[in-house]
Design a protein around this motif. Structure first.
Motif, short mmCIF file in Angstrom:
data_model
loop_
_atom_site.label_atom_id
_atom_site.label_comp_id
_atom_site.label_asym_id
_atom_site.label_seq_id
_atom_site.Cartn_x
_atom_site.Cartn_y
_atom_site.Cartn_z
N ARG A 135 48.44 41.39 39.48
CA ARG A 135 48.33 39.94 39.71
C ARG A 135 47.80 39.64 41.11
N GLY A 136 48.21 40.45 42.08
CA GLY A 136 47.82 40.16 43.46
C GLY A 136 48.67 39.05 44.04
N GLY A 137 48.63 38.90 45.35
CA GLY A 137 49.48 37.92 46.00
C GLY A 137 48.83 36.57 46.24
N ALA A 138 47.52 36.46 46.00
CA ALA A 138 46.81 35.20 46.29
C ALA A 138 47.25 34.11 45.33
N PRO A 139 47.37 32.86 45.81
CA PRO A 139 47.72 31.78 44.90
C PRO A 139 46.61 31.55 43.88
N MET A 140 46.99 31.36 42.63
CA MET A 140 46.02 31.09 41.57
C MET A 140 46.62 30.06 40.63
N PRO A 141 45.81 29.11 40.14
CA PRO A 141 46.33 28.17 39.16
C PRO A 141 46.69 28.91 37.87
N PRO A 142 47.78 28.51 37.20
CA PRO A 142 48.10 29.10 35.90
C PRO A 142 46.90 28.98 34.95
N ARG A 143 46.73 29.98 34.10
CA ARG A 143 45.67 30.08 33.11
C ARG A 143 44.34 30.54 33.68
N ASP A 144 44.23 30.72 35.00
CA ASP A 144 43.01 31.29 35.57
C ASP A 144 42.98 32.78 35.25
N LEU A 145 41.80 33.26 34.90
CA LEU A 145 41.62 34.69 34.64
C LEU A 145 41.82 35.46 35.95
N ILE A 146 42.67 36.45 35.93
CA ILE A 146 42.84 37.31 37.10
C ILE A 146 41.54 38.12 37.23
N PRO A 147 40.91 38.13 38.40
CA PRO A 147 39.59 38.76 38.53
C PRO A 147 39.57 40.22 38.09
N LEU A 148 38.52 40.56 37.35
CA LEU A 148 38.29 41.92 36.88
C LEU A 148 37.07 42.46 37.62
N LYS A 149 36.99 43.78 37.76
CA LYS A 149 35.85 44.37 38.46
C LYS A 149 35.44 45.68 37.80
N MET A 150 34.24 46.13 38.16
CA MET A 150 33.78 47.42 37.68
C MET A 150 34.65 48.51 38.28
N LEU A 176 38.46 47.73 24.67
CA LEU A 176 38.88 49.12 24.52
C LEU A 176 38.70 49.52 23.06
N ASP A 177 37.94 50.57 22.83
CA ASP A 177 37.77 51.10 21.47
C ASP A 177 38.62 52.35 21.36
N TYR A 178 39.52 52.35 20.36
CA TYR A 178 40.48 53.45 20.24
C TYR A 178 41.05 53.46 18.83
N ALA A 179 41.23 54.62 18.24
CA ALA A 179 41.85 54.79 16.91
C ALA A 179 41.17 53.92 15.85
N ASP A 180 39.83 53.97 15.80
CA ASP A 180 39.04 53.19 14.83
C ASP A 180 39.34 51.70 14.93
N SER A 181 39.69 51.24 16.12
CA SER A 181 40.09 49.86 16.34
C SER A 181 39.49 49.37 17.64
N SER A 182 39.58 48.06 17.83
CA SER A 182 39.17 47.49 19.12
C SER A 182 40.33 46.67 19.65
N LEU A 183 40.46 46.68 20.98
CA LEU A 183 41.46 45.89 21.66
C LEU A 183 40.76 45.21 22.82
N GLN A 184 40.70 43.88 22.76
CA GLN A 184 40.12 43.13 23.88
C GLN A 184 41.28 42.53 24.65
N VAL A 185 41.29 42.74 25.97
CA VAL A 185 42.39 42.22 26.79
C VAL A 185 41.88 41.35 27.93
N GLN A 186 42.71 40.36 28.27
CA GLN A 186 42.43 39.46 29.39
C GLN A 186 43.74 39.16 30.11
N PRO A 187 43.78 39.36 31.45
CA PRO A 187 44.97 39.00 32.22
C PRO A 187 44.79 37.61 32.85
N PHE A 188 45.81 36.79 32.76
CA PHE A 188 45.75 35.44 33.32
C PHE A 188 46.90 35.23 34.30
N ALA A 189 46.66 34.39 35.30
CA ALA A 189 47.73 33.97 36.19
C ALA A 189 48.68 33.08 35.40
#
Length: 195
Positions: free
Chosen positions: A173-188, A65-78
């Motif tokens: 997060r969704g209800g599906a079981p996921m191992p901790p530290r797995d990236l929660i799936p992202l999509k277009m 995300l580019d905002y306020a002359d800055s960048s923010l990169q985000v990742q959601p994990f289980a």
């Protein structure tokens, strides 16, 4: 009085459920979010969105995300229901930054514990070190990690705007079981107006 988050081994700002970042169950579903699968973003003026794709697998691995002359990169994990991941992740990030020849210090920020790091610049950025802030919040069964660069790494006004953006994110997060530290799936995001 100990914060409930601390008792559970989670690291999150006090009032996270009210101030964000949010769990999908904590927000009004009719708001016009941009749906990226594991993350929903409320559009705002001046916000540019980039999806970071892994070359080999073609899967989306981060949202930029580019905002306020800055960048923010985000990742959601289980994350596990009981504990959090941010305390452990900070230790790994410190080691990683130092092994790359950077400098790093832990400090208390508006989002809780964070790392302020000087990391080697990429080839595109030229030589030397660039400033980056690593932030993280443990939510219910998820962990959201952010890397803040640009003006918000040191300018207080830009930092407040990017912190507000980070707090406005919704993790799905969704209800599906996921191992901790797995990236929660992202999509277009779906095209506006499409079903």
């Amino acid at each position: 009085m100990t914060d409930q988050n601390e008792q559970q081994g989670k690291s999150a700002p006090v009032g996270r459920a009210v101030d964000g970042p949010f769990d999908e169950s904590e927000v009004n579903p009719v708001r016009p979010y941009i749906d990226l699968g594991g993350i929903k973003i409320l559009p705002r003026e001046g916000l540019n969105l980039r999806l970071e794709v892994e070359e080999q697998t073609k899967r989306i691995v981060a949202v930029g995300l580019d905002y306020a002359d800055s960048s923010l990169q985000v990742q959601p994990f289980a994350a596990p229901r009981s504990g959090g991941l941010w305390d452990e992740t900070r230790v790994q990030l410190k080691d990683q930054v130092r092994s790359q020849g950077g400098r790093v210090e832990e400090r208390d920020g508006p989002l809780g514990k964070e790392l302020l790091a000087e990391v080697p610049a990429t080839a595109a950025e030229g030589s030397g070190l660039r400033l980056a802030r690593f932030v993280g919040v443990d939510g219910p069964r998820w962990f959201l990690r952010g890397v803040i660069g640009g003006a918000a790494a040191q300018d207080l006004d830009a930092a407040a705007k990017v912190e507000d953006l980070f707090r406005s994110l919704v993790v799905v997060r969704g209800g599906a079981p996921m191992p901790p530290r797995d990236l929660i799936p992202l999509k277009m995001p779906s095209t506006p107006g499409a079903a």
